[in-house]
Scaffold this motif. Structure first.
Motif, PDB file in Angstrom:
ATOM      1  N   GLN A  32     -13.331  -1.240  22.771  1.00 31.25           N
ATOM      2  CA  GLN A  32     -12.958  -2.930  22.526  1.00 31.25           C
ATOM      3  C   GLN A  32     -13.255  -3.552  24.183  1.00 31.25           C
ATOM      4  O   GLN A  32     -13.885  -5.171  23.931  1.00 31.25           O
ATOM      5  N   ASN A  50     -15.489  -5.572  16.340  1.00 28.97           N
ATOM      6  CA  ASN A  50     -13.786  -5.446  16.361  1.00 28.97           C
ATOM      7  C   ASN A  50     -12.898  -5.270  15.145  1.00 28.97           C
ATOM      8  O   ASN A  50     -12.273  -4.892  15.616  1.00 28.97           O
ATOM      9  N   SER A  54      -9.803  -2.135  14.975  1.00 29.61           N
ATOM     10  CA  SER A  54      -9.154  -2.636  14.944  1.00 29.61           C
ATOM     11  C   SER A  54      -8.659  -1.916  13.270  1.00 29.61           C
ATOM     12  O   SER A  54      -7.792  -1.443  13.273  1.00 29.61           O
ATOM     13  N   THR A 135      -5.248  -4.731  21.332  1.00 30.71           N
ATOM     14  CA  THR A 135      -5.762  -4.944  20.006  1.00 30.71           C
ATOM     15  C   THR A 135      -6.397  -6.270  19.712  1.00 30.71           C
ATOM     16  O   THR A 135      -7.418  -6.695  19.462  1.00 30.71           O
ATOM     17  N   PHE A 138      -8.215  -9.226  21.478  1.00 28.83           N
ATOM     18  CA  PHE A 138     -10.139  -8.401  21.196  1.00 28.83           C
ATOM     19  C   PHE A 138     -10.331  -8.898  19.585  1.00 28.83           C
ATOM     20  O   PHE A 138     -11.381  -9.528  19.632  1.00 28.83           O
TER      21      PHE A 138
END
Length: 378
Positions: A32, A50, A54, A135, A138
């Motif tokens: 990421q 992303n 994720s 996470t 991003f």
């Protein structure tokens, strides 16, 4: 206890599952970080990539719920409502009573294809938590300190940036601000009394700023609001540790068949806040019905679990556990005290890290929002 059930209680398996989650998460976070170069070139491509990265991380937790523990999720709603899921941007209002309510929310997102693009309003402290906060950063999750004077500009800017999001997006709002406990409920109802608001039996007083601001900032993007209420069969109070130990629960999720189009919700901030308070009174009545009858009203739908969460975990397990096992065998065969001590230290650090991550979900580690409200009132 059957053999499979016995295996699920073994610490070594918990450690291996946690190892896969943590290491794959760090790898995903690094990828990421590399995708940031896409942002100035093609913002929408950055977002799509992303979303999938994720998903690869969060679906491992959904796999634990669906495949490892075998928890059953039943929707109480009608087919017409379900047919709209995953086909429009929406705000999902959920109650905040259980340690794994977020996981049940993610399971619902996964079954309708929006797990990777789901959003929340997260407390600022989570930004510092590896894997979780990183996470979310991003994913353009909006972080806030829960002090409106300091959060206002940041929250409005972050929400408006999501207006052109390319993936179908669900914004999961836990309007109570913190998980339900008896102490927090008592404090919350004192606040309700001081503000002349109706008292609730099964919920905390909703915080309206996040909801009204989300509506205002994403007007024209978000199509509808859905009211979702979660409970567990037999008055169970599940935890993430219970899920890791393979305990099976029955999750009942009521999605009210009255879909609320955004254009039908008052635009005025005060009227919108009153609309939310009324919604929570209706949620409270719904929970009251569940407490008395042991079920929610309406038809039941059991959307099938999809194989992708299991396949994703098996992929990461294959990639990461083979070298770990080979390394452990090599350490044992070498007979080197230094290598053995180092490996034991590594295991100890891994156990500590996993326990800290699980601690984030525990109710007693929740915010002190209610206490702060009383301090302000006094």
């Amino acid at each position: 206890m059957g053999f499979i059930a016995y295996l699920k209680t073994q610490f070594i398996l918990h450690l291996l599952i946690s190892f896969v989650f943590v290491v794959s998460g760090l790898i995903i976070n690094f990828i990421q970080l590399c995708t940031l170069v896409l942002w100035p070139v093609n913002k929408q491509l950055y977002r799509r990539v992303n979303c999938r990265l994720s998903y690869s991380l969060w679906s491992q937790l959904v796999m634990l719920l669906e495949w490892w523990s075998g928890t059953k999720c039943t929707l109480f709603t009608d087919q017409a409502t379900v047919d709209k899921f995953g086909k429009e941007h929406a705000i999902i209002i959920l109650n905040h009573n259980f340690e794994i309510d977020f996981l049940c929310g993610w399971t619902m997102c996964e079954r309708f294809g929006v797990l990777g693009s789901s959003k929340v309003l997260a407390k600022q402290e989570l930004l510092k938590v590896p894997l979780i906060g990183w996470t979310w950063y991003f994913l353009e999750i909006v972080f806030c300190k829960r002090k409106w004077e300091e959060d206002r500009d940041k929250v409005i800017s972050g929400l408006k940036n999501l207006a052109d999001y390319p993936e179908c997006m669900w914004i999961l709002l836990y309007c109570e601000g913190t998980r339900f406990t008896e102490k927090k409920h008592q404090i919350s109802m004192q606040v309700a009394e001081s503000k002349g608001l109706p008292k609730l039996k099964h919920h905390l007083l909703p915080r309206t700023k996040g909801f009204t601001t989300t509506l205002q900032c994403l007007k024209g993007t978000v199509a509808a609001v859905y009211d979702v209420t979660l409970n567990f069969k037999d008055k169970k109070n599940p935890s993430l540790l219970g899920i890791l130990h393979g305990k099976k629960y029955g999750a009942d999720i009521c999605v009210r068949t009255m879909r609320f189009p955004v254009e039908d919700i008052p635009e005025d901030e005060k009227e919108s806040a009153n609309w939310l308070h009324k919604l929570y009174q209706e949620k409270d009545a719904l929970q009251d019905h569940y407490q008395k009858e042991g079920t929610f009203p309406g038809p039941q739908i059991k959307p099938p679990r999809r194989p992708w969460t299991l396949l994703n975990f098996l992929f990461w397990a294959t990639v990461l556990l083979s070298p770990l096992i080979n390394f452990a065998i090599g350490v044992a065969v070498s007979g080197s005290p230094l290598l053995i001590i180092g490996f034991i230290l590594f295991i100890g650090i891994a156990c500590f890290a996993v326990r800290r991550l699980i601690g984030v979900t525990e109710i007693e580690k929740g915010s002190s929002y209610g206490n702060q409200e009383v301090k302000k009132k006094n």
